[in-house]
Every structure is written in structure tokens, then in C-alpha cells.
Scaffold this active site. Structure first.
Site, mmCIF file in Angstrom:
data_model
loop_
_atom_site.group_PDB
_atom_site.id
_atom_site.type_symbol
_atom_site.label_atom_id
_atom_site.label_comp_id
_atom_site.label_asym_id
_atom_site.label_seq_id
_atom_site.Cartn_x
_atom_site.Cartn_y
_atom_site.Cartn_z
ATOM 1 N NE ARG A 9 -4.060 -0.332 0.573
ATOM 2 C CZ ARG A 9 -5.185 -0.719 1.185
ATOM 3 N NH1 ARG A 9 -5.361 -1.966 1.500
ATOM 4 N NH2 ARG A 9 -6.123 0.136 1.464
ATOM 5 C CG ASP A 43 -9.103 -2.378 -3.852
ATOM 6 O OD1 ASP A 43 -8.487 -1.782 -2.965
ATOM 7 O OD2 ASP A 43 -9.907 -3.306 -3.620
ATOM 8 C CE1 TYR A 45 -13.128 -6.422 2.499
ATOM 9 C CE2 TYR A 45 -11.577 -8.079 1.756
ATOM 10 C CZ TYR A 45 -11.879 -6.988 2.559
ATOM 11 O OH TYR A 45 -10.936 -6.483 3.408
ATOM 12 N NE ARG A 86 -6.738 6.029 2.758
ATOM 13 C CZ ARG A 86 -7.527 5.204 3.433
ATOM 14 N NH1 ARG A 86 -8.730 5.600 3.783
ATOM 15 N NH2 ARG A 86 -7.117 3.995 3.760
ATOM 16 N NE ARG A 95 -9.979 8.043 -3.488
ATOM 17 C CZ ARG A 95 -11.242 8.350 -3.792
ATOM 18 N NH1 ARG A 95 -11.491 9.265 -4.719
ATOM 19 N NH2 ARG A 95 -12.238 7.741 -3.217
HETATM 20 O O1 CP3 Z 1 -0.104 -1.334 -2.554
HETATM 21 C C1 CP3 Z 1 -0.420 -0.359 -3.285
HETATM 22 O O2 CP3 Z 1 0.008 0.783 -3.094
HETATM 23 C C2 CP3 Z 1 -1.299 -0.628 -4.487
HETATM 24 C C3 CP3 Z 1 -2.681 -0.401 -4.321
HETATM 25 C C4 CP3 Z 1 -3.594 -1.286 -3.452
HETATM 26 C C5 CP3 Z 1 -4.786 -0.779 -2.895
HETATM 27 N N1 CP3 Z 1 -5.454 -1.816 -2.310
HETATM 28 C C6 CP3 Z 1 -5.231 0.618 -2.973
HETATM 29 C C7 CP3 Z 1 -6.305 1.107 -2.092
HETATM 30 C C8 CP3 Z 1 -3.515 -2.645 -3.137
HETATM 31 C C9 CP3 Z 1 -2.418 -3.656 -3.448
HETATM 32 C C10 CP3 Z 1 -4.707 -2.969 -2.421
HETATM 33 C C11 CP3 Z 1 -5.013 -4.327 -1.939
HETATM 34 C C12 CP3 Z 1 -6.206 -4.552 -1.126
HETATM 35 N N2 CP3 Z 1 -7.433 -3.938 -1.199
HETATM 36 C C13 CP3 Z 1 -6.303 -5.570 -0.142
HETATM 37 C C14 CP3 Z 1 -5.221 -6.564 0.201
HETATM 38 C C15 CP3 Z 1 -4.173 -5.993 1.079
HETATM 39 C C16 CP3 Z 1 -4.628 -5.619 2.454
HETATM 40 O O3 CP3 Z 1 -4.523 -4.431 2.783
HETATM 41 O O4 CP3 Z 1 -5.078 -6.496 3.188
HETATM 42 C C17 CP3 Z 1 -7.594 -5.504 0.407
HETATM 43 C C18 CP3 Z 1 -8.156 -6.399 1.504
HETATM 44 C C19 CP3 Z 1 -8.298 -4.476 -0.296
HETATM 45 C C20 CP3 Z 1 -9.720 -4.078 -0.125
HETATM 46 C C21 CP3 Z 1 -9.836 -2.662 0.274
HETATM 47 N N3 CP3 Z 1 -9.603 -1.580 -0.550
HETATM 48 C C22 CP3 Z 1 -10.255 -2.155 1.534
HETATM 49 C C23 CP3 Z 1 -10.617 -3.010 2.730
HETATM 50 C C24 CP3 Z 1 -10.239 -0.767 1.434
HETATM 51 C C25 CP3 Z 1 -10.700 0.218 2.471
HETATM 52 C C26 CP3 Z 1 -9.733 0.360 3.580
HETATM 53 C C27 CP3 Z 1 -8.746 1.421 3.260
HETATM 54 O O5 CP3 Z 1 -7.535 1.208 3.472
HETATM 55 O O6 CP3 Z 1 -9.196 2.491 2.859
HETATM 56 C C28 CP3 Z 1 -9.784 -0.420 0.133
HETATM 57 C C29 CP3 Z 1 -9.599 0.935 -0.430
HETATM 58 C C30 CP3 Z 1 -8.247 1.275 -0.969
HETATM 59 N N4 CP3 Z 1 -7.471 0.466 -1.747
HETATM 60 C C31 CP3 Z 1 -7.583 2.515 -0.810
HETATM 61 C C32 CP3 Z 1 -6.358 2.420 -1.502
HETATM 62 C C33 CP3 Z 1 -5.312 3.478 -1.658
HETATM 63 C C34 CP3 Z 1 -8.131 3.721 -0.058
HETATM 64 C C35 CP3 Z 1 -9.254 4.363 -0.847
HETATM 65 C C36 CP3 Z 1 -9.099 5.852 -1.111
HETATM 66 O O7 CP3 Z 1 -7.996 6.350 -1.359
HETATM 67 O O8 CP3 Z 1 -10.145 6.516 -1.119
#
Ligand code: CP3
Length: 351
Positions: free
Chosen positions: A32, A82, A158, A36, A45
């Protein structure tokens, strides 16, 4: 006169480590790493209507992928996207609510499952492959591009619950009550994930990671059935199609069950979560597998002594093994940027 021999392709430290060759300084990237905690991420964003639109807009997704590379000089970029684009491409309704995380229309019945597409709508995912190609064309020579997908169990959890839960109880319950339906969903996700990763690799990704973020909530028999077996099928199929492509599995929470990944032919590395003990993991897994991890994201957030000691212990714990330095889970949005700078400097200085 003999023709000049072609210049050898530069060996990227990440790719060398994934081939099992220990690097003098471990290659470094953070799960990640785009997100943010970066002000420049928050700025772009704000330009997209929704998070999924952001993921599906190649100019924005390319920029988000490159931001942490420019700022910190990591050894790998991870595609900005994602794991939940998979259910979106299968026709399930997926959205991200500000501050609340993902929302999906839950799969509760056989009819809900039957309503999903048989195969992904690849046109919907076309912008992802375009992003991969754009990033690949702009990355510095030594930096590798990682593609990814969610593992079938994590994505299915999910899809069933419709949101994140503390323990994925809804999905576990569904799997106990409807094992055949759940197996059909997992099979669909195995096919989709394999094809999706193959397309990312053909578009320019140089390695892929399979995120099984919810592996740790499964009891042993279910862990074998819903976590290990589906990942093993993806790895076997992908390895047969693209034998050179390194594959990383991240079964978060696998704990004492890590050894179940020891025999996955075609797997290059295992990502270890925060709770894993590096030496115990090294003992459980064959030397051909590189190990990735596993600094606590909270130590990075805390900074100071906790961070320095955490970095040093991580480096020492993996000494003697092909190691890729990473966190044990994603970087937290509150993480101060100077702490990330300190991490990069200290890892590169050898602790
Ligand atoms: O690693 C990176 O920088 C690449 C991008 C990436 C995102 N999500 C961007 C994201 C990757 C590899 C993921 C994987 C992901 N997404 C996982 C597996 C890894 C982990 O963290 O367990 C999971 C379970 C998700 C599902 C997901 N997406 C959730 C639960 C959420 C909300 C929680 C949160 O952190 O906000 C997201 C949203 C998300 N995915 C954001 C980002 C940058 C935040 C959304 C935003 O910027 O508005």
C-alpha cells in the site's frame, strides 16, 4: 570485426531476490505504498469521482503508482488498483464509501452466484492493463513493476459479506452451510485471477503478488481447502503459461500453517505478516523461496527507537536468506513521511 554483443538487460534487485539470490542490500517496497499517507496522492484522489473511477483512469492510476517511487526510490512499484476490481469485472456491484471501506451487493443465494458473469468483462479491466503498460514505459531501469490480485478466499469473503468484517464470519458460515456453492465461487475466482495476472504480466508487470489478507481466520482444514489449494492452482497454471514470471503469495496470518506453502511449484516468494517470526518462517520454508516482510506498520508509524530497532531486527532476522524488505501489512494512512524516509535510509545503510 565481431558485432558488439547486446547490452545485457539490467538486473533488478527485486527480480534477482525473487530468483532466490540474496542481495547485499535487500530490495525494498511497501504494501500500500501508494495511498493516503502521501499528500500528492490525496491531491489526485480528489480529482476522481469515485475510487473505482480512479483505479480505471490510466493517467491517474499511473501517477499514483509512480508517486512513491519518485519520493522514496523504492525497488519496486506496485500497480495502483484494488483487489475488488475482480468482483466488479464479474458484474457484482462494488463501491467504496468515503471513510467506510468497500461495499458490495452481498452474495447470499445460489441465484446471486448464478447472476455473476462466467468470465470477467475484460473491457472493464482494459484501463488496468493500460496503466501497467504506461508505468512500465516510465519506470527507472532498476525498479520492477509488481502486479497483483486478491486470493480467491479473501476476494470471496468480501463478495459474500459485502464489506470488511473483523473475522469474515459471514463468509466462513456460508462456506460451512453451502460448501458446493462456495467451491463454485472459489473455482470462478481461480480462473479469473489466473487470467487476470497473466494479462498483467503480458502487459508489462515483472512479478505478481497474490494477497490473501484473510487467510489467518481459517481453521486448518478450511485453510488447506480455501487458501492453500486455490493459490496452488493459480500458481501452477500461471507458472505453466509464463514460467519466468515470479509469483509472491501473501497468506496473512498463516502462522504455524506457513509450511503448507513449501511445495508450491512455481512460487518464488512468501510474504510474511507482522506476527511471523523470521527465523521460524525460514525454517518452515525451503531455501529456494525468497522471504518478504515483515516490519510492523505500527513501528513505522511510531518512528524513533521502535522503528530503528524494528528495522534492525528485521534485517538480522532474514540475514542469510534471499529477503525483500517490506512491512507485515499495508502502510497506515497516518504514517509520517519522514519515518518512511528514515526507513529507506536505514535499510539501505544495512541497519
Ligand atoms: O499497494 C499499493 O500501493 C497498491 C494499491 C492497493 C490498494 N489496495 C489501494 C487502495 C492494493 C495492493 C490494495 C489491496 C487490497 N485492497 C487488499 C489486500 C491488502 C490488504 O490491505 O489487506 C484488500 C483487503 C483491499 C480491499 C480494500 N480496498 C479495503 C478493505 C479498502 C478500504 C480500507 C482502506 O484502506 O481504505 C480499500 C480501499 C483502498 N485500496 C484505498 C487504496 C489506496 C483507499 C481508498 C481511497 O484512497 O479513497
Amino acid at each position: 570485426m565481431t558485432a558488439a554483443s547486446p547490452r545485457p538487460a539490467p538486473t533488478k534487485p527485486l527480480i534477482a531476490a525473487l530468483a532466490g539470490v540474496r542481495q547485499p542490500v535487500p530490495p525494498l517496497w511497501l504494501m500500500r505504498q501508494a495511498g493516503r499517507y502521501l499528500p500528492e496522492y490525496r491531491a489526485i484522489r480528489a480529482k476522481a469521482k469515485s475510487f473505482l473511477d480512479f483505479c480505471y483512469t490510466p493517467t491517474l492510476a499511473t501517477e499514483a503508482t509512480l508517486q512513491p517511487i519518485r519520493r522514496f526510490g523504492f525497488d519496486a512499484a506496485i500497480l495502483f488498483s484494488d483487489i475488488l476490481v475482480a468482483p466488479d469485472a464479474l458484474g457484482q456491484s462494488v463501491s467504496f464509501e468515503e471513510g467506510e471501506g468497500p461495499r458490495l451487493k452481498p452474495i447470499e443465494t445460489a441465484a446471486d452466484l448464478a447472476a455473476l458473469r462466467d468470465e470477467a468483462d475484460w473491457s472493464r479491466l482494459a484501463p488496468v492493463f493500460e496503466t501497467v503498460a504506461r508505468v512500465k514505459a516510465t519506470l527507472p531501469d532498476a525498479v520492477a513493476l509488481i502486479g497483483f490480485c486478491g486470493a480467491p478466499w479473501t476476494v470471496a469473503s468480501y463478495m459474500i459479506a459485502g464489506r470488511g468484517t473483523p473475522d469474515q464470519a459471514l463468509a466462513r458460515l456460508f462456506a460451512y452451510k453451502n460448501p458446493d456453492l462456495f467451491a463454485a465461487l472459489i473455482d470462478k475466482l481461480v480462473e479469473l485471477s489466473t487470467a487476470y495476472l497473466e494479462r498483467q504480466l503480458r502487459a508489462g508487470a515483472e512479478a505478481v503478488q497474490i494477497f490473501d489478507s484473510w487467510a489467518g481466520v481459517l481453521p486448518p482444514v478450511e485453510f488447506e481447502r480455501w487458501c492453500v489449494a486455490p493459490i496452488a492452482r493459480i500458481v501452477a497454471k500461471l507458472h505453466a503459461a509464463l514460467p519466468e514470471a515470479p509469483i509472491i503469495a501473501f497468506p496473512r496470518g498463516a502462522a504455524t500453517q506457513l509450511a503448507k506453502f513449501a511445495d508450491l511449484d512455481g512460487l518464488a516468494a512468501i510474504g510474511l505478516d507482522t506476527a511471523a517470526e523470521p527465523r521460524a518462517a525460514a525454517a518452515a520454508l525451503p531455501a529456494r523461496l525468497a522471504l518478504q516482510g515483515n516490519l510492523d506498520p505500527l513501528a513505522l508509524l511510531a518512528g524513533g527507537r521502535a522503528l530503528d530497532e524494528g528495522i534492525d531486527r528485521t534485517l538480522q532476522g532474514f540475514a542469510g536468506r534471499a529477503h525483500i524488505f517490506n512491512l507485515g501489512h499495508g502502510i497506515l494512512p497516518e504514517t509520517p513521511i519522514p519515518h518512511v524516509e528514515r526507513l529507506v535510509a536505514r535499510v539501505r545503510a544495512g541497519g
